[in-house]
Write a protein that holds these residues in place. Sequence first.
Motif, PDB file in Angstrom:
ATOM      1  N   ASP A  74      -3.621   4.750   4.450  1.00 42.75           N
ATOM      2  CA  ASP A  74      -4.188   4.168   3.230  1.00 42.75           C
ATOM      3  C   ASP A  74      -3.127   3.419   2.423  1.00 42.75           C
ATOM      4  O   ASP A  74      -3.418   2.398   1.813  1.00 42.75           O
ATOM      5  N   ASP A 147      -1.235  -3.254  -2.667  1.00 36.59           N
ATOM      6  CA  ASP A 147      -2.156  -3.619  -3.746  1.00 36.59           C
ATOM      7  C   ASP A 147      -3.572  -3.197  -3.373  1.00 36.59           C
ATOM      8  O   ASP A 147      -4.051  -3.501  -2.283  1.00 36.59           O
ATOM      9  N   PHE A 148      -4.201  -2.517  -4.316  1.00 34.81           N
ATOM     10  CA  PHE A 148      -5.594  -2.117  -4.176  1.00 34.81           C
ATOM     11  C   PHE A 148      -6.414  -2.936  -5.165  1.00 34.81           C
ATOM     12  O   PHE A 148      -5.867  -3.710  -5.941  1.00 34.81           O
ATOM     13  N   ALA A 149      -7.706  -2.746  -5.171  1.00 37.92           N
ATOM     14  CA  ALA A 149      -8.575  -3.531  -6.053  1.00 37.92           C
ATOM     15  C   ALA A 149      -8.213  -3.347  -7.525  1.00 37.92           C
ATOM     16  O   ALA A 149      -8.234  -4.305  -8.293  1.00 37.92           O
ATOM     17  N   ASP A 150      -7.850  -2.118  -7.933  1.00 47.08           N
ATOM     18  CA  ASP A 150      -7.621  -1.862  -9.352  1.00 47.08           C
ATOM     19  C   ASP A 150      -6.234  -1.328  -9.705  1.00 47.08           C
ATOM     20  O   ASP A 150      -5.976  -0.963 -10.845  1.00 47.08           O
ATOM     21  N   SER A 152      -1.735  -1.168  -8.152  1.00 44.15           N
ATOM     22  CA  SER A 152      -0.715  -1.440  -7.132  1.00 44.15           C
ATOM     23  C   SER A 152       0.281  -0.291  -7.120  1.00 44.15           C
ATOM     24  O   SER A 152       0.533   0.334  -8.158  1.00 44.15           O
TER      25      SER A 152
END
Length: 166
Positions: A74, A147-150, A152
């Motif tokens: 992940d 980096d994720f959607a909401d 980092s």
Amino acid sequence: MLPVPAVPADVDAIHALRRSLEDWMAEHGTVQWPQGSLPRERVAAQVEAGEWHVVRDDELGVVGTLRLLWTDPDFWGDDRTPAVYVHGLMVDRRAAGRGLGAALLDWAAAQGRDAGVEVLRLDCRTTNPVLREYYESSGFQAVGQVDFADFSCTLLETSLRVGGSA
């Protein structure tokens, strides 16, 4: 105080510690774990999977925790470097300042060495420079960002080879 594998009876204590630290961080303007971001059911499943380890104090109960993983797609993607990963490193604020966080990292490094892996890895949100500085002062180096959607995260690691940092 060495960590021991968490048992189902520890789920509520682990979850309560996490919630107390989420609240403490929110009160102090630290952006690491949003309030309510780790459901109790997820903790229970992770305990069942053997991921959580706890440190117990005779008077205070569970005062420290960490999750030990051997893969972390992940956050680290398809990296096949032999590594041990730490998540959920927590120290009860009542036990802060005793070196428990460093002891937990040392223990995780020893687990990795015993397993023959090359690095100890962890991450912290890019919005948490204090935690990043703590890890870097403990011998970790920033090696990337995810980096994720909401949010980092900064990816950090330290070598477990003879002569390595951890």
